[in-house]
Design an enzyme around this catalytic site. Structure first.
Site, PDB file in Angstrom:
ATOM      1  N   SER A  64      15.405  -9.047   5.618  1.00  0.00           N
ATOM      2  CA  SER A  64      14.087  -9.456   4.826  1.00  0.00           C
ATOM      3  C   SER A  64      13.961 -10.967   3.547  1.00  0.00           C
ATOM      4  O   SER A  64      15.342 -10.229   2.614  1.00  0.00           O
ATOM      5  CB  SER A  64      13.320  -8.590   3.775  1.00  0.00           C
ATOM      6  OG  SER A  64      12.613  -8.977   3.438  1.00  0.00           O
ATOM      7  N   SER A 118       2.149  -2.574   6.022  1.00  0.00           N
ATOM      8  CA  SER A 118       3.275  -2.000   6.980  1.00  0.00           C
ATOM      9  C   SER A 118       2.773  -2.096   8.277  1.00  0.00           C
ATOM     10  O   SER A 118       3.705  -2.544   9.275  1.00  0.00           O
ATOM     11  CB  SER A 118       3.259  -0.992   6.906  1.00  0.00           C
ATOM     12  OG  SER A 118       2.500  -0.235   6.455  1.00  0.00           O
ATOM     13  N   ASP A 162      -4.939   0.085  11.379  1.00  0.00           N
ATOM     14  CA  ASP A 162      -4.516  -1.355  10.945  1.00  0.00           C
ATOM     15  C   ASP A 162      -3.201  -2.065  11.812  1.00  0.00           C
ATOM     16  O   ASP A 162      -3.607  -2.939  12.104  1.00  0.00           O
ATOM     17  CB  ASP A 162      -3.204  -0.767  10.289  1.00  0.00           C
ATOM     18  CG  ASP A 162      -4.449  -0.087   8.749  1.00  0.00           C
ATOM     19  OD1 ASP A 162      -6.047  -0.120   8.618  1.00  0.00           O
ATOM     20  OD2 ASP A 162      -3.504   0.610   7.694  1.00  0.00           O
TER      21      ASP A 162
END
Length: 372
Positions: A64, A118, A162
């Site tokens: 990341s 997320s 989501d």
């Protein structure tokens, strides 16, 4: 593109594919998704970009750009920790279709703001793998797989909202989703045409949904549904009768879920009628219900909502799981500065950390971006 450059630096080769998936903000329909109810989120301009090349040796390497250093390497999915579990969980849910991958992710979703970084991470990785391996999964199938990764691998019992918003969102639209049937349709949300703006107010209070409160609310809803003899609270048609059969927290949770589903449908009706300026009252009612019946607000969220309305917003409410994160405010464009000043002043008077303000513009859902 810096994610591609980082991939080349880390793995000495170009990624096979690169996908971007957005975070989301929920216009209305909070804590209804895991009760088989209705939600109305939209994708936001910030998200996660994933550069991916599949492997065939079972090794997973993940880097990341928000966590500089060497890539984390796993030969077993169980070795993953922290944020990498969201990535590895997606591979785990794909089963034998994938046997390892080299992955670099880059995100700009404001952390802790309740904008679902997320889900953006899961959907970006799932979409990239689907593309690279030619699996033929639909956006909704990718959303469901991403939700399963969060439920079964990460251990957070989130609903489908989501991931669906991230996978299926359309620019300039909100996504109406029936969380039982998974039927969806995009609802035009052109606030600018009505002289309005949707302002995200990030309280800077970070929450952690895995700390037990989210799971506790879900368990209370499931318990109430069993007592009422329905599959889910979405099926409650006689609210007054249902409330007579319940006590305490379960009674309050049912009150919120049933009335929140009605508010989603009412808000869509107003949007379709062109009465965009009138939706503020439903936002206000949603917040009061989340504060008093579902008990997931916080002092910082309450102050943000109250000060925004006092400053000229037509309506405001907390958005997301609660206990922190963000509120949204429907604001006439000419009152934006007034609303920001009102909220900032209220925070300063109470000794809260200064809030952050972000424009909420409905953006495009998960999509492939060029490798360059």
């Amino acid at each position: 593109m810096r994610v591609v450059e980082a991939f080349r630096d880390a793995y000495a080769g170009s990624p096979q594919t690169v996908w971007h998936a957005p975070g989301r903000v929920n216009l209305i329909g909070e804590h209804t998704d895991y009760n088989d109810g209705f939600v109305l989120p939209f994708a936001v301009p910030w998200g996660v970009t994933a550069a991916v090349t599949p492997r065939t040796d079972g090794v997973v390497r993940v880097l990341s750009l928000q966590s500089p250093g060497e890539p984390a390497t796993f030969t077993s999915y169980d070795q993953s920790k922290g944020w990498t579990r969201y990535v590895v969980g997606v591979l785990a849910m794909m089963g034998e279709a994938v046997s390892g991958a080299d992955i670099v992710v880059d995100g700009d979703v404001p952390q802790g703001a309740g904008l679902s970084s997320s889900a953006a991470l899961e959907v970006a990785v799932a979409s990239a793998l689907n593309d690279a391996l030619d699996l033929g999964m639909t956006p909704m199938e990718l959303a469901l797989l991403s939700q399963k990764a969060e439920n079964d691998f990460v251990g957070i019992p989130c609903g489908i909202m989501d991931q669906a918003a991230s996978a299926l969102g359309q620019e300039g639209h909100a996504l109406f989703l029936d969380c039982r049937s998974l039927a969806s349709r995009n609802i035009p949300l052109d606030l600018g045409a009505h002289g309005l703006s949707m302002l995200i107010i990030d309280t800077q209070v970070h929450h952690e949904l895995a700390d037990g409160e989210y799971a506790k609310r879900r368990a209370e809803c499931e318990s109430a549904a069993r007592k009422l003899g329905v599959a889910a609270l979405r099926d409650v048609t006689d609210l007054a009768g249902a409330l007579q059969q319940l006590q305490g927290d379960e009674r309050k949770r049912v009150m919120h879920v049933v009335t929140e589903n009605h508010r989603v449908e009412a808000l869509i009706g107003l949007l379709r009628a062109g009465a965009v300026t009138e939706i503020g009252a439903l936002l206000n009612a949603s917040h009061l219900s989340l504060r008093d019946q579902y008990e997931v607000s916080s002092p910082e969220l309450d102050v943000a909502v109250e000060a925004a309305v006092r400053g000229g917003a037509r309506g405001a409410r907390m958005t997301g799981g609660g206990f922190g994160g963000s509120a949204i405010a429907l604001v006439p464009v000419e009152r934006l500065d007034s609303v920001k000043e009102s909220v900032s002043r209220a925070y300063d008077e109470r000794g809260f950390s200064a809030p952050r303000f972000l424009p909420a513009v409905p953006a495009k859902g998960a999509h492939r971006v060029g490798v360059s």
